[in-house]
Design an enzyme around this catalytic site. Structure first.
Site, PDB file in Angstrom:
ATOM      1  N   ARG A 229       0.846  -1.188   0.000  1.00  0.00           N
ATOM      2  CA  ARG A 229       0.000   0.000   0.000  1.00  0.00           C
ATOM      3  C   ARG A 229       0.885   1.243   0.000  1.00  0.00           C
ATOM      4  NH1 ARG A 229      -3.560  -2.535  -1.638  1.00  0.00           N
ATOM      5  NH2 ARG A 229      -5.531  -3.078  -0.657  1.00  0.00           N
ATOM      6  N   HIS A 277      -1.295   0.923  -9.721  1.00  0.00           N
ATOM      7  CA  HIS A 277      -1.995  -0.047  -8.852  1.00  0.00           C
ATOM      8  C   HIS A 277      -2.610  -1.189  -9.678  1.00  0.00           C
ATOM      9  CE1 HIS A 277      -4.038  -0.467  -4.678  1.00  0.00           C
ATOM     10  NE2 HIS A 277      -3.916  -1.655  -5.270  1.00  0.00           N
TER      11      HIS A 277
HETATM   12  P1  NDP Z   1      -2.219 -11.834   3.980  1.00  0.00           P
HETATM   13  O1  NDP Z   1      -3.062 -11.265   5.052  1.00  0.00           O
HETATM   14  O2  NDP Z   1      -2.519 -13.191   3.461  1.00  0.00           O
HETATM   15  O3  NDP Z   1      -0.697 -11.826   4.448  1.00  0.00           O
HETATM   16  C1  NDP Z   1      -0.113 -10.765   5.140  1.00  0.00           C
HETATM   17  C2  NDP Z   1       1.289 -11.174   5.561  1.00  0.00           C
HETATM   18  O4  NDP Z   1       1.918 -10.058   6.219  1.00  0.00           O
HETATM   19  C3  NDP Z   1       1.294 -12.337   6.542  1.00  0.00           C
HETATM   20  O5  NDP Z   1       2.375 -13.187   6.269  1.00  0.00           O
HETATM   21  C4  NDP Z   1       1.499 -11.626   7.889  1.00  0.00           C
HETATM   22  O6  NDP Z   1       2.124 -12.444   8.850  1.00  0.00           O
HETATM   23  C5  NDP Z   1       2.418 -10.496   7.490  1.00  0.00           C
HETATM   24  N1  NDP Z   1       2.368  -9.395   8.456  1.00  0.00           N
HETATM   25  C6  NDP Z   1       1.288  -8.664   8.826  1.00  0.00           C
HETATM   26  N2  NDP Z   1       1.639  -7.741   9.737  1.00  0.00           N
HETATM   27  C7  NDP Z   1       2.959  -7.907   9.953  1.00  0.00           C
HETATM   28  C8  NDP Z   1       3.905  -7.255  10.793  1.00  0.00           C
HETATM   29  N3  NDP Z   1       3.548  -6.231  11.580  1.00  0.00           N
HETATM   30  N4  NDP Z   1       5.177  -7.690  10.768  1.00  0.00           N
HETATM   31  C9  NDP Z   1       5.544  -8.725   9.975  1.00  0.00           C
HETATM   32  N5  NDP Z   1       4.699  -9.370   9.137  1.00  0.00           N
HETATM   33  C10 NDP Z   1       3.432  -8.967   9.137  1.00  0.00           C
HETATM   34  O7  NDP Z   1      -2.250 -10.748   2.789  1.00  0.00           O
HETATM   35  P2  NDP Z   1      -2.067 -10.999   1.222  1.00  0.00           P
HETATM   36  O8  NDP Z   1      -0.809 -11.752   0.993  1.00  0.00           O
HETATM   37  O9  NDP Z   1      -3.325 -11.506   0.635  1.00  0.00           O
HETATM   38  O10 NDP Z   1      -1.930  -9.468   0.733  1.00  0.00           O
HETATM   39  C11 NDP Z   1      -0.909  -8.623   1.269  1.00  0.00           C
HETATM   40  C12 NDP Z   1      -1.181  -7.191   0.894  1.00  0.00           C
HETATM   41  O11 NDP Z   1      -0.909  -6.969  -0.479  1.00  0.00           O
HETATM   42  C13 NDP Z   1      -2.638  -6.725   1.040  1.00  0.00           C
HETATM   43  O12 NDP Z   1      -2.960  -6.406   2.371  1.00  0.00           O
HETATM   44  C14 NDP Z   1      -2.675  -5.522   0.149  1.00  0.00           C
HETATM   45  O13 NDP Z   1      -2.293  -4.386   0.892  1.00  0.00           O
HETATM   46  C15 NDP Z   1      -1.592  -5.801  -0.904  1.00  0.00           C
HETATM   47  N6  NDP Z   1      -2.177  -6.047  -2.217  1.00  0.00           N
HETATM   48  C16 NDP Z   1      -1.892  -5.169  -3.240  1.00  0.00           C
HETATM   49  C17 NDP Z   1      -2.396  -5.372  -4.499  1.00  0.00           C
HETATM   50  C18 NDP Z   1      -1.978  -4.491  -5.645  1.00  0.00           C
HETATM   51  O14 NDP Z   1      -2.554  -4.551  -6.730  1.00  0.00           O
HETATM   52  N7  NDP Z   1      -0.976  -3.652  -5.473  1.00  0.00           N
HETATM   53  C19 NDP Z   1      -3.300  -6.494  -4.794  1.00  0.00           C
HETATM   54  C20 NDP Z   1      -3.505  -7.393  -3.672  1.00  0.00           C
HETATM   55  C21 NDP Z   1      -2.965  -7.161  -2.439  1.00  0.00           C
HETATM   56  P3  NDP Z   1       1.369 -13.739   9.450  1.00  0.00           P
HETATM   57  O15 NDP Z   1       1.248 -14.687   8.291  1.00  0.00           O
HETATM   58  O16 NDP Z   1       2.280 -14.240  10.477  1.00  0.00           O
HETATM   59  O17 NDP Z   1       0.037 -13.253   9.923  1.00  0.00           O
END
Ligand code: NDP
Length: 314
Positions: A229, A277
């Site tokens: 983001r 995006h």
């Molecule tokens: P998920 O919720 O499946 O995964 C998020 C990951 O981030 C998990 O591994 C989580 O850890 C980790 N995480 C969250 N908070 C922290 C932290 N504070 N410190 C370390 N690790 C952290 O999300 P997705 O993979 O589905 O998507 C990720 C992001 O990608 C979305 O939230 C969105 O913002 C972005 N996105 C952008 C798009 C674009 O077109 N540019 C399209 C789709 C998504 P844990 O597994 O341990 O919970």
């Protein structure tokens, strides 16, 4: 008097809902599909399928059972203080992970093979082979966020031959990827990586995480790919990091705010690649599979998969 048919409502700022309507009415014939801003009686709406509704938009839908987000990130929705207190269900992958893995592989190869410099040489009509190309085996990539998308990106980079370091909140095991999961290990990930890929969700903990301090922890001359983001980073910090040589280049798909202002100096920075995006677009059929399965579960009293944890914010 006959009960009105329950409604599955739709709101999106990028899709007219046509594909969604035919598939929903075919697979869930007990429901009527309608656009949320055209529905006559808001109390008939049982499920809302939304992307980027304006704040307060869902407030009047008093019989909602769940809100389905038509994307992976839920950050903008969670900022709405008037959101009905019902489960929020997000998408997992839904065709985005493969697109985003391709986007990242393109970016990492662009930096590793020094294609940016060839673009600039071409503009000057200069035939100059660059011999000093780092071997793929030494070109480590750090992937921040190992969820539905990050884990696929990390695995595919490793399959190509890049050493991959992954960082997440909880421990993970991914074939071919060295994984880390605490704040102190972030320094190791950043200092070893030639490219850092941001795939974190936007939460209180991750907002502006990529700042000047973060860039100083990255290895000199490395690169940033931000497809998480725009609010994870500030444009000003990216520009300063580039100009001070803390990083050598950036590939940016997300901005704060969007669209990126035509006045932004990022547009014509020689070491920045900008996309609007588009690194991962929701594939309606894949998203519909997940949403329909979840609505069927809820209609039989079973909790949906992938409910957002409001405490974590993702
Ligand atoms: P998920 O919720 O499946 O995964 C998020 C990951 O981030 C998990 O591994 C989580 O850890 C980790 N995480 C969250 N908070 C922290 C932290 N504070 N410190 C370390 N690790 C952290 O999300 P997705 O993979 O589905 O998507 C990720 C992001 O990608 C979305 O939230 C969105 O913002 C972005 N996105 C952008 C798009 C674009 O077109 N540019 C399209 C789709 C998504 P844990 O597994 O341990 O919970």
């Amino acid at each position: 008097m006959l009960e009105p048919q329950p409604v599955i409502g739709f709101y999106s700022d990028w899709d007219a809902g046509t594909v969604w309507k035919s598939r929903i009415e075919q697979d869930l014939p007990q429901f009527h599909f309608d656009l949320l801003n055209e529905v006559e009686d808001k109390s008939t709406v049982r499920y809302a399928l939304v992307w980027n509704p304006p704040a307060g938009f869902l407030k009047g839908f008093v019989n909602l059972q769940a809100i389905f987000v038509l994307g992976a990130g839920v950050d903008s929705l969670l900022k709405d203080l008037e959101l009905p207190r019902v489960p929020i269900v997000r998408l997992s992958d839904a065709g985005m992970a493969q697109q985003m893995a391709h986007y990242v592989i393109y970016g990492v190869l662009h930096f590793q093979r020094r294609f940016e410099e060839y673009r600039q040489l071409q503009a000057k009509r200069r035939w100059e082979p660059i011999e000093d190309v780092e071997a793929i085996q030494q070109f480590s990539v750090g992937v921040m966020g190992l969820g539905a998308i990050g884990s696929v990106v990390a695995r595919q980079l490793a399959q190509i031959g890049f050493p991959v370091l992954g960082w997440s909140a909880s421990p993970k095991t991914i074939n071919g990827v060295r994984t880390f999961n605490d704040e102190t290990s972030l320094s190791a990930v950043l200092s070893e990586s030639r490219v850092v890929v941001n795939l974190l969700p936007l939460t209180d903990k991750t907002e502006r995480l990529i700042n000047k301090k973060f860039f100083r922890r990255m290895s000199a001359g490395s690169f940033l790919i931000n497809i998480g983001r725009g609010q994870h980073v500030s444009d000003k910090d990216v520009l300063e990091a580039l100009d001070e040589g803390l990083i050598a280049g950036a590939m940016l798909d997300v901005f704060d705010p969007e669209p990126l202002s035509p006045q932004s100096p990022l547009w014509n920075h020689p070491n920045v690649i900008i996309t609007p995006h588009v690194s991962g677009l929701t594939v309606p059929q894949a998203a519909l599979d997940q949403i329909i399965e979840n609505i069927k579960r809820m209609e039989t009293g079973v909790a949906p998969h992938l409910t957002v944890d409001l405490n974590r914010g993702y």
